[in-house]
Design an enzyme around this catalytic site. Structure first.
Site, mmCIF file in Angstrom:
data_model
loop_
_atom_site.group_PDB
_atom_site.id
_atom_site.type_symbol
_atom_site.label_atom_id
_atom_site.label_comp_id
_atom_site.label_asym_id
_atom_site.label_seq_id
_atom_site.Cartn_x
_atom_site.Cartn_y
_atom_site.Cartn_z
ATOM 1 N N GLU A 292 -33.960 25.851 28.212
ATOM 2 C CA GLU A 292 -33.447 25.181 28.688
ATOM 3 C C GLU A 292 -31.960 24.860 28.987
ATOM 4 O O GLU A 292 -30.798 25.336 28.574
ATOM 5 C CB GLU A 292 -33.423 23.519 28.340
ATOM 6 N N ASP B 91 -24.992 17.335 23.676
ATOM 7 C CA ASP B 91 -25.398 18.147 24.796
ATOM 8 C C ASP B 91 -23.909 17.904 25.588
ATOM 9 O O ASP B 91 -23.911 17.561 26.778
ATOM 10 C CB ASP B 91 -26.293 17.288 26.143
#
Length: 504
Positions: free
Chosen positions: A179, A14
């Protein structure tokens, strides 16, 4: 050609990036490990150095909470008005209703402030951006069933209070799990970048744009912006990207990916790693160039004898800070104290290579300890030493199996070594396993090999979750004194074991 090497190897997923002048700063998810949110710096986007961690004390994050792959999810780093900002989610706080947290620092190496919480933001993967009027906006993936989707609202960064009701911006292109939002104001457009498809083989990055921050957002005709789904490429699961403008006005993006090996479905063992791609702008839309930044393999070797009071920021605890269970030994090395109440005293560091060897030596005069490679509490291989006997253990699904015992010469602390080697290829060119884990001990020119064991059982495809392997030393009873830990990027698997033994 397609890039196959990460810019930051090991479980650094991420990625989020910002730039100040000619220096780039990148952060990652850290999940249950503390200190949390590692921070790397670079001046060329390819070579990165770990400069610290953002969450370094209990006033920022509580210890002894959560479960494997809980903790810190997908933070975002930005620089605004001379200050660095990180916004993130501690999923352990979601039941408490705290919302996302916001911290700031003048120096990315820290110290970082205590968190300001943003109530009314139940969800994950928050982003922060400032508009042309200097108003901050927080955007996140909502987990509120009454108000789902990608939500955004203006926020007071001093108090954490939302300044308006959250508005849904975009639902993505229709893939699963939209997301990881990031908002950017570029020229006359607002761009909204998402992760979609889940963080496994269907992963992708998608993008939309609008004339205003509130929307409506139109999907790019080039979507998905980035994906390797259904492609025969060595790097898979790519997605969860973040854009960055370079000092010369060019653009790039960082994203996560994995390097699976072995038979179908393929097994990745070092977690989700950080990769780099170039960006071109075509008719107002970003288009990926995966070959712009060739990355050469990096030597991640280190040897740590713990000669300074402060340990290196690579060292992590499982749900606890290493400072709570370690202390310098007055004659050199590091004391590790066993944990109480079922918690851990595992001093651990990420594995970063497809082939590696790691070793340690510790005294067990006042206790017992072990050296392990692990993904979580239920899945680890290791070597224990109680002062007289070395015991090799393979633990799969919470079921420990003793695979051998060996007694070193009396009065000699043995070296303990764990290695990851390439698995042999079958006639059709594919290996069954992603790698083989070898457990070895030795002392006084005597070496005992306990055997090699299937690396699949220490892979994310088997264990689940979002992290990767770590190596670590733990006191299981009383106290141990660690003399050193050595990790070698393994360019020659046959020779490395003996080279490391000779280095003792």
């Amino acid at each position: 050609m397609t890039v196959t090497e990460p810019i930051i190897a090991g479980f650094y997923p991420d990625p989020s990036i910002c730039r100040v002048d000619d220096t780039y700063y990148l952060i990652n998810s850290s999940f249950e490990y503390l200190p949390g949110i590692p921070i790397h710096a670079s001046t060329d986007l390819v070579t990165w150095n770990l400069v610290g961690n953002a969450l370094t004390r209990t006033t920022q994050i509580a210890e002894h909470q959560g479960y494997p792959s809980a903790g810190i999810f997908a933070p975002t780093i930005r620089h605004h008005a001379g200050r660095f900002w990180i916004i993130g989610t501690n999923v352990n706080d979601i039941p408490l209703g705290r919302g996302h947290f916001l911290i700031h620092a003048d120096n990315p190496a820290g110290p970082w402030s205590d968190p300001i919480f943003i109530p009314g933001t139940t969800g994950i993967d928050p982003d922060i951006v400032w508009d042309e009027d200097g108003i901050a906006h927080v955007t996140w993936c909502s987990l509120d069933g009454s108000n789902p989707g990608i939500l955004s609202a203006p926020v007071d960064t001093d108090t954490g209070q939302l300044q308006d009701a959250p508005k849904q911006l975009w639902e993505g292109t229709g893939l699963a799990f939209p997301e990881g939002p990031h908002l950017y104001q570029i020229g006359d457009w607002w761009y909204l970048l998402l992760a979609e498809g889940g963080t496994e083989r269907g992963h992708a990055a998608t993008i939309a744009r609008s004339r205003t921050i509130e929307g409506p957002y139109e999907s790019s005709p080039h979507n998905p912006l980035l994906s390797h789904r259904s492609l025969p490429l060595p790097v898979q699961n790519v997605g969860h990207a973040d854009l960055i403008e370079l000092e010369d006005g060019a653009w790039a993006a960082v994203h996560l990916g994995v390097r699976p090996r072995g038979q179908t479905p393929g097994f990745h063992v070092n977690g989700r790693e950080s990769f780099l791609v170039g960006i071109d702008w075509v008719d107002g839309w970003p288009v990926i160039d995966e070959d712009r930044y060739p990355v050469t393999p990096t030597d991640h070797s280190f040897s740590d004898a713990f000669t300074t009071p402060a340990i290196h920021p690579r060292w992590l605890g499982v749900g606890v800070f290493p400072s709570t269970f370690t202390e310098p030994h007055p004659e050199g090395g590091l004391l590790i104290n066993s944990a109480a109440n079922g918690s851990h005293s595992l001093l651990s560091a990420r594995t970063t290579d497809l082939s590696w060897a790691a070793s340690t030596k510790f005294d067990a005069d006042a206790g017992e300890g072990r050296f392990v490679v692990r993904i979580d509490d239920k899945n680890w291989y290791g070597l224990s030493y109680d002062g007289t006997t070395v015991t090799a253990t393979v633990t799969i699904g919470g079921l420990p199996n003793t695979v051998g015992r060996w007694q070193p010469p009396t009065g000699v602390s043995p070296f303990l070594q764990i290695s990851a080697h390439p698995a042999p290829l079958l006639p059709h060119g594919v290996s069954l396993e992603p790698d083989l884990i070898e457990l070895t001990a030795g002392a006084d020119d005597v070496e005992h090999a306990f055997g090699t064991f299937d690396g699949r059982y220490l892979s994310t495809e088997v264990t689940g979750g979002f992290t990767g392997r770590v190596i670590g030393v733990e006191a299981t009873v009383g106290q141990i004194r660690v003399h050193h830990v050595q990790y070698e990027t393994n360019h020659n698997p046959v020779q490395t074991r003996h080279e490391m033994k000779d280095a003792e």
